[in-house]
Design a protein around this motif. Structure first.
Motif, PDB file in Angstrom:
ATOM      1  N   ASP A  88      88.888  44.127  33.468  1.00  0.00           N
ATOM      2  CA  ASP A  88      87.520  43.671  33.180  1.00  0.00           C
ATOM      3  C   ASP A  88      86.897  42.843  34.314  1.00  0.00           C
ATOM      4  OD1 ASP A  88      85.441  43.733  30.923  1.00  0.00           O
ATOM      5  OD2 ASP A  88      85.485  41.626  31.519  1.00  0.00           O
ATOM      6  N   PRO A  89      87.625  41.873  34.886  1.00  0.00           N
ATOM      7  CA  PRO A  89      87.007  41.132  35.999  1.00  0.00           C
ATOM      8  C   PRO A  89      86.711  42.033  37.207  1.00  0.00           C
ATOM      9  CG  PRO A  89      89.018  40.034  35.232  1.00  0.00           C
ATOM     10  CD  PRO A  89      88.954  41.354  34.540  1.00  0.00           C
ATOM     11  N   TYR A 131      91.446  40.405  24.893  1.00  0.00           N
ATOM     12  CA  TYR A 131      91.621  41.590  25.737  1.00  0.00           C
ATOM     13  C   TYR A 131      93.103  41.921  25.850  1.00  0.00           C
ATOM     14  CZ  TYR A 131      86.810  41.356  27.607  1.00  0.00           C
ATOM     15  OH  TYR A 131      85.447  41.361  27.772  1.00  0.00           O
ATOM     16  N   LYS A 187      93.250  45.130  30.053  1.00  0.00           N
ATOM     17  CA  LYS A 187      91.835  44.768  30.155  1.00  0.00           C
ATOM     18  C   LYS A 187      91.652  43.394  30.800  1.00  0.00           C
ATOM     19  CE  LYS A 187      87.414  45.396  28.076  1.00  0.00           C
ATOM     20  NZ  LYS A 187      86.553  45.424  26.915  1.00  0.00           N
ATOM     21  N   PHE A 191      92.687  36.002  28.595  1.00  0.00           N
ATOM     22  CA  PHE A 191      91.675  36.222  27.565  1.00  0.00           C
ATOM     23  C   PHE A 191      92.362  36.857  26.358  1.00  0.00           C
ATOM     24  CE2 PHE A 191      89.017  36.755  31.570  1.00  0.00           C
ATOM     25  CZ  PHE A 191      88.660  35.416  31.593  1.00  0.00           C
TER      26      PHE A 191
END
Lengths: 256, 215
Positions: A114-115, A106, A110, A103
């Motif tokens: 994040d996931p 990010y 991150k 991503f």
């Protein structure tokens, strides 16, 4: 214990005119490293996409750790399980893409946290700890705050592997993980996968790196024309192939 | 009338101009996203109807739409034209700009590589999480220059509200120009719009820069 079972998978495109997978069956046990080799268009990528639920197969059974992701109805058409079931099954596997698909908005950290937070519901601290531990393993600790665009392809792919591992999958798929990389960056990615193989991570690797497949795999599958032509241990397939098609493919490869 | 009185009077009209500007953005930016979703609907009927409406809104003059929405209810249903014209003016602007924003959003969303969706799916993100956490932030960065374009145009378009005699800066300027037989109000208006857009440029430039931390 079987982690993945695929039975009689059939898949065609363009209104059934192009048969990409013709009755393929494959199972992978815990701790097993399986390499899938074969020429372009042999169906290896489609097989991987069917296994990871990115593409729906026409017919066949897909089972993860005894749980059905899809099974045939009475007409022999694959019917997929419900949303909740599939969500659970998705958490069993991870996939590393050919072109990373990090991503870009990010940071590296991150991308990994994040996931874990959004999907697994882990706390920030827990996610961060797991992420840093994996980045350290990948030799990318100091890149935690960098953005994907600031990394080399090899580094990006190692981040992508770390991101997949952070979700603690039981089985990890690789779709030609080094095909988008310069030859000099290929080594660092293969080294990481090799290390995972030594740790007995269950993996299915679609690859064009023959020497690598020979070195890390417990089993090698040679696919061509939508079928599994031959499979066996690396020495069986690479050193003593039984099928003429396999011999021909390997001959072409060694000439390059 | 001295130049200072003229400027002061027109400055009062600036509140009307700002009301159109900010209310239009407030409504059209989210409305455009809704329209973009309908435009990208899997249903051919919904997507085609939306496409037709967008093409009408983009293919006819905003001035005509302003007049239609302000006076249409009177001619069609004999509703009295409300004295507060801000409501029909903002409705007309918001709908018109939503059509433009919808096409910008759509192009932005369609430009995101399919791999981003697939990576999110594999990791287990829900559809809504994927859109808001992964796709939308990247879309916003990509469409910022086009949005800036529209916002700059909107500043100037607010002057069209004079066609329905809504009291904004240009309307007042035109009234002064008529009563004083002077060209000066138009010069003042030009300077006002230019300064307004200088601010818009500065703010949007800052916003774009703030997203430059990645490519």
């Amino acid at each position: 214990m079987k982690i993945l079972e695929m039975n009689h998978i059939k898949k065609s495109f363009n209104n059934a005119s192009l048969h990409v997978l013709k009755d393929i069956s494959l199972s992978v046990s815990e701790g097993e490293v399986v390499s899938v080799i074969g020429p372009s268009g042999s169906g290896k990528s489609t097989l991987l996409r069917c296994a990871t639920l990115l593409t729906e197969m026409d017919s066949g059974e897909l089972i993860y750790s005894g749980e059905y992701a899809a099974k045939n109805n009475e007409h022999g058409k694959a019917v997929y399980s419900g949303k909740a079931e599939l969500k659970k099954i998705r958490s069993i596997f991870g996939l590393v893409f050919q072109n990373f698909n990090l991503f870009p908005h990010y940071s590296v950290l991150k991308n990994l946290t994040d996931p874990q937070i959004s999907v697994l519901g882990r706390s920030k601290e827990e996610a961060r700890e797991r992420a840093m531990q994996l980045l350290k393993k990948m030799g990318l600790e100091e890149k935690a705050d960098a953005y994907p665009c600031e990394l080399s392809g090899g580094q990006q792919q190692r981040v992508a592997i770390a991101r997949a591992l952070a979700m603690d999958p039981l089985i990890l798929f690789f779709d030609e993980p080094t095909s988008a990389l310069d030859p000099e960056l290929t080594g660092e990615v293969l080294k990481v996968i090799k290390q995972l193989a030594e740790e007995r991570m269950t993996m299915v690797i679609v690859t064009h790196e023959m020497a690598f497949a020979k070195a890390v795999s417990d089993r090698v599958i040679f696919m061509d024309g939508g079928v599994i032509v031959e499979q066996g241990t690396p020495s069986e397939v690479f050193d003593n192939p039984r099928m003429e098609r396999t011999k021909q493919f390997l001959r072409n490869y060694s000439q390059q | 009338m001295s130049l200072m009185t003229m400027i002061a009077k027109m400055f009062e009209g600036l509140s009307g101009t700002c009301a159109i500007f900010f209310l239009t953005l407030l409504f059209s930016l989210p409305l455009g996203m809704g329209v973009a979703m309908l435009r990208m609907s899997k249903s051919k009927i919904i997507s085609n109807i939306t496409r037709f409406i967008i093409s009408v809104l983009r293919g006819t003059p905003l001035m005509l739409q302003l007049i239609a929405i302000t006076y249409g209810p009177y001619y069609l249903f004999h509703f009295s034209v409300s004295r507060n014209k801000l409501i029909p003016v903002v409705i007309a602007f918001a709908i018109n700009y939503a059509a433009y924003f919808a096409e910008i959003y759509r192009s932005g969303i369609e430009s995101i590589p399919v791999g981003q969706y697939e990576a999110a799916e594999i990791l287990g993100y829900s559809k809504i999480q994927t859109f808001f956490r992964i796709i939308l932030p990247q879309v916003i960065k990509r469409i910022m220059p086009s949005i800036t374009n529209e916002v700059v145009t909107l500043v100037k378009d607010t002057s069209m509200a004079f066609t329905v005699s809504y009291q904004e800066m240009f309307t007042i300027g035109k009234q002064i120009a008529n009563s004083e037989t002077s060209f000066m109000p138009f010069v003042v208006a030009g300077v006002f719009y230019f300064l307004f857009n200088a601010i818009v440029d500065y703010v949007m430039g800052k916003a774009e820069k703030s997203m430059n931390y990645y490519q």
